[in-house]
Enzyme design. Structure first.
Site, short mmCIF file in Angstrom:
data_model
loop_
_atom_site.label_atom_id
_atom_site.label_comp_id
_atom_site.label_asym_id
_atom_site.label_seq_id
_atom_site.Cartn_x
_atom_site.Cartn_y
_atom_site.Cartn_z
CB SER F 99 -21.07 35.66 -21.61
OG SER F 99 -20.38 36.53 -20.76
CE LYS F 142 -20.53 40.13 -22.63
NZ LYS F 142 -21.03 38.78 -22.95
CA LIG Z 1 -16.33 36.16 -21.91
#
Ligand SMILES: [Ca+2]
Ligand SMILES: [Ca+2]
Ligand SMILES: [Ca+2]
Ligand SMILES: [Ca+2]
Ligand SMILES: [Ca+2]
Ligand SMILES: [Ca+2]
Ligand SMILES: [Ca+2]
Ligand SMILES: [Ca+2]
Ligand SMILES: [Ca+2]
Ligand SMILES: [Ca+2]
Ligand SMILES: [Ca+2]
Ligand SMILES: [Ca+2]
Lengths: 192, 192, 192, 192, 192, 192
Positions: F99, F142
């Site tokens: 990611s 996140k």
């Molecule tokens: Ca990232």
């Protein structure tokens, strides 16, 4: 999960991209194979959480294309002047096994010739150094995954035809199958 | 499972391809060994899910051929100008042990001389750096696998003759055995 | 199992081949050590399913011969122009330990000088970088294996003489023992 | 077991050989350290079944000598023109730890200067890149092993003096101890 | 255990030596970091039983100094003409973690500029590639170890000030703390 | 823990620094990605306790930028004349997964073009070799970590929009989201 809809297709429709069928721990799935060239000294880079057997498939694919460059209309100098990077998203999924062999070879051949792979085409099969295509397992799960993703044609080894015959016809309605013996036949179909 | 029928034979009948006999976890089996050359600097590439002992056999085979190039009518410059890739399908099966030694050496010698290996011929045996052929195990299972695959001649170490004598004659009817002491004898039979 | 009969002897009687005595998991055994040279850049290749300690013995042997090339009548340019490959059949048997040191050094020295090793001669002992020979274990089992194989002379470290004294004389009848302190003495006996 | 009697001494008395004291799984022991030079490109080779910490000691020793070559009267070109091989018999015994540092540095310095190490001298201590000597453990066992082997002088870090004071005087009668702070002092004693 | 008394100080007082604070399995401790340069091609050597994270700190420190050489008054050619060796005694103790980052960078900067680190100064903190200093753990144990060793000044990340505030004032009497945000500030204090 | 307040911002505001969102064992967190260039031969250095999948993301990012250098207004000679170092503090935390792909690519592109990344911008998403952005997991954690750190804009794959829709609006008040399909769009937003 990403699907091979026409939206993705537009982005994917560049030289170096082919579509394989894999049998992962979550069942059948489609895998994009991406090859890009950059200035270098003929190094092969492999990324995408690949196991050793899949990496060896890429090494074998590259040797086959280099040895048969003239027959494939590939400029032999590219193998010395360019680095070749093969990447298989999605990085979170470990991938292994020999069945991506013909897909990786098609991806590399597409990048080296600059020809795009035929759209809506997927494939699965092991390659050999002498250009034969060998049968692989998990055919039913792979074919169903291809259909779910909206793909239309599938390239397989002729020895996998019996596996297709065993699938309920309704499940594979609308799919076209190409049964091949050699890597040359795969490239004839994929790169036209 | 692929079989060595005449159909496969036509595809396999190119320089660099030899047929070995192996004893895998599923019993006796035949293994194609494929060698191809491409422009390079004398690098040896080994693929096909090979264990360390089998990889060492390939290193030993290459040293033997390089040291004895003149005697074998091999152009010594090839060892500097070409990369040599030995691949053993099928990638899903781990392979190991020293018994593929003479088959790998035959595959490499065939690629380097451009001579095709005699059709319907298989072999099994360990090589040494001084050119001797050593006996190996699993002879009965290997020979039966060769017959099932339609092969006709088998090269073995002379010390494995006793293993052939212990097999029921009906099981090996139609097979010809060649018992050898040296690698030179193997190549005389295989590359004629 | 192969034996060192006169038949094998004829094949083995070329420069680069020496005979060691080893203590493997099946008891005492003889080990052929084979060295060949090929055009290259001074690379050392080691094959035969060797453990790290045995590999280090080969590295040490090579350093000793290179440092003392003049005294040994070895052409110092060979270390730059040739690759040196040491192979120890049989690949199926893992081998390790320092006791093959003097045998490996003799094999390399034989290949580099082109002199054949004295026939029917075996040896066992650890080498040091300064040319001393050190004692090793398993002497009784090794000596009996040498006799079973038809060998006639054995080179040992002088500190292993006490191990020979403890063996029933009838078991070693006909064998000649050479007790040495330095690698120079080994080569004097082996390469004459 | 080999002992440092006058017989061994004659063989050992060449440049590049120093004697360390180690604490192995069998108790205190003496270890010969051997360094030889051969034509090359400044590569460092380390053999003798050495663990990572002992290998790092050798790397550190070499850096120290290279950085301080002028002060040590070492020809700085040797670091580019020669390969340096450090070997520690006996290969069957795994060896590790930092305490061989000063002994390895002395062995390398002896080979590079061509000066022999003072006979009947042993040492133990860790080195640092700035030339300090650090204290180490197992002093009593090491010193007793040195005496059993017939050695006469021992070099130690000044911080290990307290460990010597704790040993029964009768056990170390006849031994001379040198307590040092720097590597320069070690070389002054060893290479005179 | 060695202590940073004035005796050791005299030996340590050369360019390339800095003092870090570590948290090992025996509690807080001081660690000397030593950097030396020798003729070479810009290779970085790391010894002292260091874990991967500590090795990465050294790689990061070197990149930072190379990228910012001009600002640091470092001759940029040194990165190509010299090998840089960073050693952390004591080899018997495994060391890891990012907290040695600023100490390693100071050690390398000291060696490259030839400036000695300010005496009786210790430090602990993680570095970043953009020159920031990050806070680290184990502050209380590290500071007490510094005091036991006779050190007088300590450099820390400004975010570790709260950790100092929590220590009983009597325990840190006589110590001076420098709280910094950037690597530039560390070097201003250490190399002045 | 460090926070992205205006103080840190001033330090971070140099070319080569981007901010990613990660899902570590302590929940969502922000990760600075730092890239610096130094004279070299095109080597890629990766530090920061990174797992193999994250390292492969960096390799893929670099290939993409090299292949598409002209389109990105990057001087293609930089790939041969500079070493590229990507570091991700904090070294004590192991980091892995795909990611960080678009964040690493942005960091490298920023260093290569000399353009600073837009302040208060974070991102998360997998990259592909053909320039697509793929969706990733852990979006809620996140995004909340980004807000806690004072960040204002977040770049995500368009296929992650559904994950944002599922978050309670009050939790993400004041945040702006950019949904992208290609890497080109990421760089348009980040480097403007
Ligand atoms: Ca990232
Ligand atoms: Ca998928
Ligand atoms: Ca596939
Ligand atoms: Ca098969
Ligand atoms: Ca075989
Ligand atoms: Ca045997
Ligand atoms: Ca032996
Ligand atoms: Ca001993
Ligand atoms: Ca010692
Ligand atoms: Ca300490
Ligand atoms: Ca520190
Ligand atoms: Ca954090």
């Amino acid at each position: 999960k990403p699907r091979y809809n026409s939206d993705i297709y537009k982005v994917a429709n560049i030289p170096g991209v082919s579509i394989g069928l894999a049998w992962t721990y979550v069942g059948g799935d489609i895998l994009f194979m991406e090859t890009s060239l950059s200035d270098g000294k003929g190094e092969l880079k492999l990324t995408g959480n690949l196991g050793n057997v899949m990496k060896e498939s890429a090494v074998t694919a590259l040797s086959y294309l280099q040895t048969n460059a003239k027959k494939m209309a590939i400029d032999a100098k590219l193998f010395e002047k360019k680095n070749i990077h093969v990447h298989v998203p999605e990085g979170a999924v470990p991938k292994d096994g020999p069945s991506a062999g013909i897909t990786i070879m098609t991806s590399i051949a597409s990048a080296l010739t600059g020809k795009r792979v035929k759209p809506y085409l997927a494939m699965t099969g092991e390659i050999t150094l002498r250009g034969q295509v060998l049968p692989v397992g998990g055919i039913k799960e792979k074919v169903l995954a291809a259909r779910r993703a909206g793909l239309k044609e599938i390239v397989l080894c002729w020895q996998n035809e019996r596996d297709i015959k065993e699938i309920e016809p309704a499940f594979i309605k609308g799919l076209t199958f190409h049964y091949v013996k050699t890597m040359q036949q795969v490239l004839d179909i994929a790169l036209g």
